[in-house]
Write an enzyme that holds these catalytic residues in place. Structure first.
Site, PDB file in Angstrom:
ATOM      1  N   HIS A 156       0.828  -1.219   0.000  1.00  0.00           N
ATOM      2  CA  HIS A 156       0.000   0.000   0.000  1.00  0.00           C
ATOM      3  C   HIS A 156       0.862   1.269   0.000  1.00  0.00           C
ATOM      4  CE1 HIS A 156      -3.390  -2.642   1.315  1.00  0.00           C
ATOM      5  NE2 HIS A 156      -2.400  -3.229   1.986  1.00  0.00           N
ATOM      6  N   SER A 277      15.725  21.094 -16.416  1.00  0.00           N
ATOM      7  CA  SER A 277      14.558  21.955 -16.604  1.00  0.00           C
ATOM      8  C   SER A 277      15.002  23.253 -17.263  1.00  0.00           C
ATOM      9  CB  SER A 277      13.930  22.244 -15.245  1.00  0.00           C
ATOM     10  OG  SER A 277      13.237  23.463 -15.270  1.00  0.00           O
ATOM     11  N   LYS A 283      16.957  21.252 -11.162  1.00  0.00           N
ATOM     12  CA  LYS A 283      16.244  20.024 -11.509  1.00  0.00           C
ATOM     13  C   LYS A 283      17.092  18.996 -12.256  1.00  0.00           C
ATOM     14  CE  LYS A 283      12.405  19.171 -11.062  1.00  0.00           C
ATOM     15  NZ  LYS A 283      11.227  19.650 -11.793  1.00  0.00           N
ATOM     16  N   GLU A 290       9.862   8.070 -16.818  1.00  0.00           N
ATOM     17  CA  GLU A 290       8.524   8.674 -16.931  1.00  0.00           C
ATOM     18  C   GLU A 290       7.912   8.387 -18.300  1.00  0.00           C
ATOM     19  OE1 GLU A 290       8.192  12.803 -14.739  1.00  0.00           O
ATOM     20  OE2 GLU A 290      10.131  12.641 -15.708  1.00  0.00           O
TER      21      GLU A 290
END
Ligand code: ARG
Length: 462
Positions: A156, A277, A283, A290
């Site tokens: 979970h 970024s 970043k 992804e």
């Protein structure tokens, strides 16, 4: 330009119809398979006495010139010739004259296209099997280095029980092993020759389909000509196996994204596999996992799209089936990209063992073990579960972890607690104690690693 099938027509094809019905824009990817298939077909035709050996040699010469033109990029694909089969046949006739018109004896585009796609998938599936193996190698390598690295295992997405990082990674090894087996198994249904089925009913020429199969390296021949040209289950099987593989890679990618976040800091992906970024200088984004996660959607989509194309089709060939190709190519391209990136991304990631260790020291994931401890001291598991729940609650209220409580505090719950409870609670011991087959103890992981390496070696030698 005149059509290869123009005889019964009195009008030119509407340009929009030409565009709409053509597949050459994408089926040109099958050019090499198409020519390979044709070379075997004419060889068989001449061996069976359907065409002369001089004609066969001339057609082969022509086909090889067409192949060279395609490979060099000189070939001009023409939408008015609809698909790769007719583009090649037209080019052959242009090259060697009317004798080129004998190539299509005893076959149809229906069995031809099915043959091309079978050949294409046999090659791709074999390639993907070796790509999956490269991912598995990278996993095994990381696992070998991290048998003793402990991190929280989750259910979970809540801390559950400490596990070894090797164990966690090896879970994916076995998922990929099954993916590989599914691909391997699909080959026996894909490596089957449709050619010679003709349009749907077979042919009047005395052909030898088994000889064509032998020449092309097919293991079997479709026993029913209507089945051979009508079904696309071999593509569906590929898309389905690809979907499952993508799902597994996507789950691993998701973990890589989470683990590399500031909140977790369990791994760091190599700079060469991340992007930055345009506005935030700090970043370092995990774009590859992804995108892999996202591209899973198009692979599922391709599966559903083809299932839907086929579901209402009467036998045998229907033009609807031309829609079988783009999803297959797209899936192959998507799988190729994902598999090729995943292996080096796993191999080059840094595993932050200290952060993982700190995480397990700051949670309650050792609670099951004191429950088991009390069971070993004679309490029933249910009773003990209830009591440990209360101890966890007490600890949370006093802002402590289970290892921070004193023996006196433990003994206020039950005198069964003794000094040895503190050993039991250490995360490494919690992990080491799970010695059941397939468990996370280092000794079991070593058994697992041996098996994993054995699987890789067996496949290599095949
Ligand atoms: N381009 C066609 C396809 O991919 C080839 C088969 C065409 N057959 C036909 N009877 N129109 O499906």
């Amino acid at each position: 330009m005149s059509k290869l099938w123009g005889g019964r027509f009195t009008k030119e094809t509407n340009k929009l119809v030409e565009e709409y019905t053509a597949s050459i824009q994408y089926d040109k990817e099958l050019a090499e398979e198409d020519i390979e298939g044709s070379l075997a077909h004419v060889q068989m035709l001449s061996e069976c006495g359907v065409i002369s050996s001089a004609d066969m040699l001339e057609i082969k010469r022509g086909l090889n010139i067409v192949l060279e033109n395609i490979q060099s990029g000189e070939f001009e694909y023409d939408v008015s010739h609809e698909d790769i089969h007719m583009n090649i046949e037209k080019a052959l006739i242009d090259e060697i004259g009317p004798v080129g018109g004998k190539l299509h004896t005893g076959r149809s585009r229906n069995d031809q296209v099915a043959t091309d796609m079978h050949m294409y998938l046999v090659k791709k599936v074999k390639l993907f099997i070796s790509h999956i193996e490269a991912v598995q190698q990278a996993i095994v390598k990381q696992a070998e280095e991290h048998v003793e690295t402990v991190l929280p295992g989750y259910t979970h997405l809540q801390r559950a029980q400490p596990v070894s990082f090797a164990h966690h990674m090896l879970a994916y090894f076995w998922m990929f092993e099954r993916d590989k087996e599914r691909f391997q198994d699909s080959l026996k249904r894909t490596n089957v020759l449709p050619l010679g089925a003709g349009a749907l009913a077979g042919t009047t020429f005395p052909i030898d389909r088994h000889r064509t199969a032998e020449l092309l390296g097919f293991e079997a021949v479709y026993p029913n000509s209507m089945d051979a040209v009508s079904d696309r289950d071999f593509i569906l099987e590929f898309l389905s196996n690809a979907s499952m593989l993508m799902m597994h890679m996507s789950r691993l990618s998701e973990e890589m994204v989470i683990w590399s976040s500031q909140e977790f800091q369990f791994i760091e992906l190599d700079d060469s596999f991340c992007t930055g970024s345009s506005i935030m200088p700090q970043k370092k984004n995990p774009d590859v996992p992804e995108l892999l996660r996202a591209k899973t959607g198009r692979v599922y989509g391709n599966l559903f799209s083809l299932l839907t194309v086929l579901k209402g089709l009467p036998l045998a060939y229907n033009k609807d089936m031309q829609e079988d190709k783009e999803g297959m190519f797209d899936t192959a391209k998507t799988l190729d990209g994902a598999l090729k990136l995943l292996a080096p991304m796993i191999a080059t990631m840094t595993v932050k063992t200290e952060n993982m260790k700190q995480a397990v020291n700051e949670d309650y994931s050792n609670a099951t073990d004191i429950a088991d401890y009390l069971v070993n001291k004679g309490m029933t598991f249910r009773e003990s579960h209830e009591m440990i729940g209360k101890i966890v609650l007490y600890s949370i209220q006093h802002q402590k972890y289970l290892l921070d409580l004193t023996l006196q505090e433990y003994q206020t719950f039950t005198p069964l607690f003794e000094e040895d409870v503190f050993d039991i609670l250490k995360p490494a011991n919690v992990m080491n104690a799970r010695k059941s087959y397939g468990g996370t103890s280092p000794e079991q992981i070593k058994v697992q690693l041996e098996l994993a390496n054995h699987h890789l070696k067996v496949k290599e030698s095949v």
